[in-house]
Design a protein around this motif. Structure first.
Motif, PDB file in Angstrom:
ATOM      1  N   PHE A   1       0.670  -1.498  -0.244  1.00 43.80           N
ATOM      2  CA  PHE A   1       0.375   0.006  -0.138  1.00 43.80           C
ATOM      3  C   PHE A   1       0.793   1.797   0.292  1.00 43.80           C
ATOM      4  N   LEU A   2       2.020   0.963   1.072  1.00 41.83           N
ATOM      5  CA  LEU A   2       3.260   2.213   0.822  1.00 41.83           C
ATOM      6  C   LEU A   2       3.633   2.666  -0.064  1.00 41.83           C
TER       7      LEU A   2
ATOM      8  N   CYS B   1       1.453   4.215  -2.951  1.00 44.46           N
ATOM      9  CA  CYS B   1       0.946   5.905  -2.068  1.00 44.46           C
ATOM     10  C   CYS B   1       2.647   6.943  -3.057  1.00 44.46           C
TER      11      CYS B   1
ATOM     12  N   LEU C   1       2.405   6.792  -7.052  1.00 43.21           N
ATOM     13  CA  LEU C   1       0.628   8.091  -6.815  1.00 43.21           C
ATOM     14  C   LEU C   1       1.407   9.212  -7.137  1.00 43.21           C
ATOM     15  N   LEU C   2       2.013   9.422  -5.492  1.00 36.58           N
ATOM     16  CA  LEU C   2       2.513  10.757  -5.033  1.00 36.58           C
ATOM     17  C   LEU C   2       4.023  11.603  -6.125  1.00 36.58           C
TER      18      LEU C   2
END
Length: 353
Positions: free
Chosen positions: A320-321, A324, A327-328
């Motif tokens: 999940f990280l 993230c 995407l960032l």
């Protein structure tokens, strides 16, 4: 005039001597790259690519490990039966302590267990105690390891009070740990045929060979006015008393299981196992619980879902990280700084890297 010249010369000489002396006694260390911590070292720069790759790799490794661990745990067949309340007659349901402390009352109890699915041998038998603090400091210290190892140290009972000696001499084994030895017994049968329980090799090999002496025999044990638990055969050395060895390895948590024995035959699905229990052990005085556990094992041991769940949670969190950060990095990229400006990439003044 000559005197002045001699004085001046002497002063100059003294000055040079003091300078050389100060150099000689200087506490400043000699320069080296080791003392100044300038040796080559791995100093990773946490770029987005490195961080995302690390989280992704951890997630890819941990999630399959968790699934495999959960699968192995699910294959373990376990039967757990709490009997401490069921084995108390209805006449004593409101005063269980009176029941367990009265030696004239029959403590036999019959329980029927149903095998949920095939249990391949060996089937391990455990007794489980809840709310029993074997890790209490005074309880843990109340033993003598010297006495357990050698007959020459049978009088080493200074840490065993109040179970250290009787009028006939020292107690062997002494202390509260041995005194409170678990003494419930179980007899198993299927279709009126008794199942043999193997109680050999249930203790650690190191305990049998090193911690309990082959020339140490029980003496004056459970001979006082207050009986704590099971009695020991005085003709059998401590190195052969495996129930005692298992009990003496104290548990770290208030809920624990200890190995009682092994059933070395398969138990078929839906079989009815009749268990005759001698409900002797007092857990009612401290609101404890007693459970009988029958369990198979797998390559990770007994039934335990925690390890698999922990692997899956950590692996999922890492993935999940990673998503993230991707995407960032795509939506709002940030230019990286020049690593050459980092302090460890620049040569210190006068000392090139």
């Amino acid at each position: 005039m000559d005197t002045n010249g001699a004085t001046t010369s002497s002063a100059a000489g003294g000055g040079s001597t003091s300078k050389s002396s100060s150099k000689k006694h200087s506490r400043k260390p000699v320069y080296s790259r080791f003392t100044q911590q300038e040796l080559p070292a791995c100093k990773p720069i946490l770029t987005p690519g490195l961080v995302i790759s690390t989280f992704t790799i951890i997630g890819i490794i941990f999630i399959p490990l968790g699934l495999v661990s959960l699968s192995a745990s699910e294959k373990v067949v376990e039967i757990v039966d709490r009997y401490d309340e069921s084995c108390v007659p209805s006449d004593y349901s409101n005063d269980k302590l009176k029941f367990i402390q009265n030696p004239s009352i029959n403590k036999s109890c019959v329980r029927t267990l149903t095998v949920p699915k095939l249990m391949k041998s060996p089937v391990f038998i455990y007794y489980q105690l809840d709310n029993y603090y074997q890790n209490h400091r005074r309880y843990v210290k109340s033993r003598s390891d010297k006495q357990l190892r050698s007959v020459s140290d049978e009088k080493s009972t200074k840490d065993c009070s109040p179970e250290d000696k009787t009028v006939d001499g020292p107690i062997v084994p002494c202390g509260l740990v041995a005194w409170s030895l678990f003494n419930d017994t179980y007899v198993f049968s299927v279709n009126s045929k008794t199942i043999e329980v193997n109680k050999h090799d249930i203790a650690w090999k190191s305990d049998k060979e090193h911690k309990f002496g082959s020339n140490v025999y029980p003496k004056n044990f459970q001979s006082g006015g207050l009986i704590g638990g099971a009695k020991l055969n005085s003709s059998v050395p401590l190195s052969k008393q495996e129930d005692l060895m298992v009990w003496m390895r104290t548990a770290a948590l208030p809920t624990f299981r200890k190995l009682y024995g092994k059933i070395e035959q398969d138990l078929q699905a839906n079989e009815k196992i009749q268990v005759v229990i001698q409900n002797n052990y007092n857990t009612y005085s401290f609101s404890g619980k007693k459970k009988l556990v029958l369990s198979t094992t797998s390559w990770i041991g007994g039934k335990n879902d925690f390890l698999g769940i922990a692997y899956i949670i950590v692996g999922g969190l890492c993935l999940f990280l990673a998503v993230c950060f991707i995407l960032l990095y795509v939506i709002k990229p940030r230019p990286l700084g020049d690593p050459s400006y980092l302090s460890w990439n620049r040569s210190p003044a006068g000392h090139p890297n």
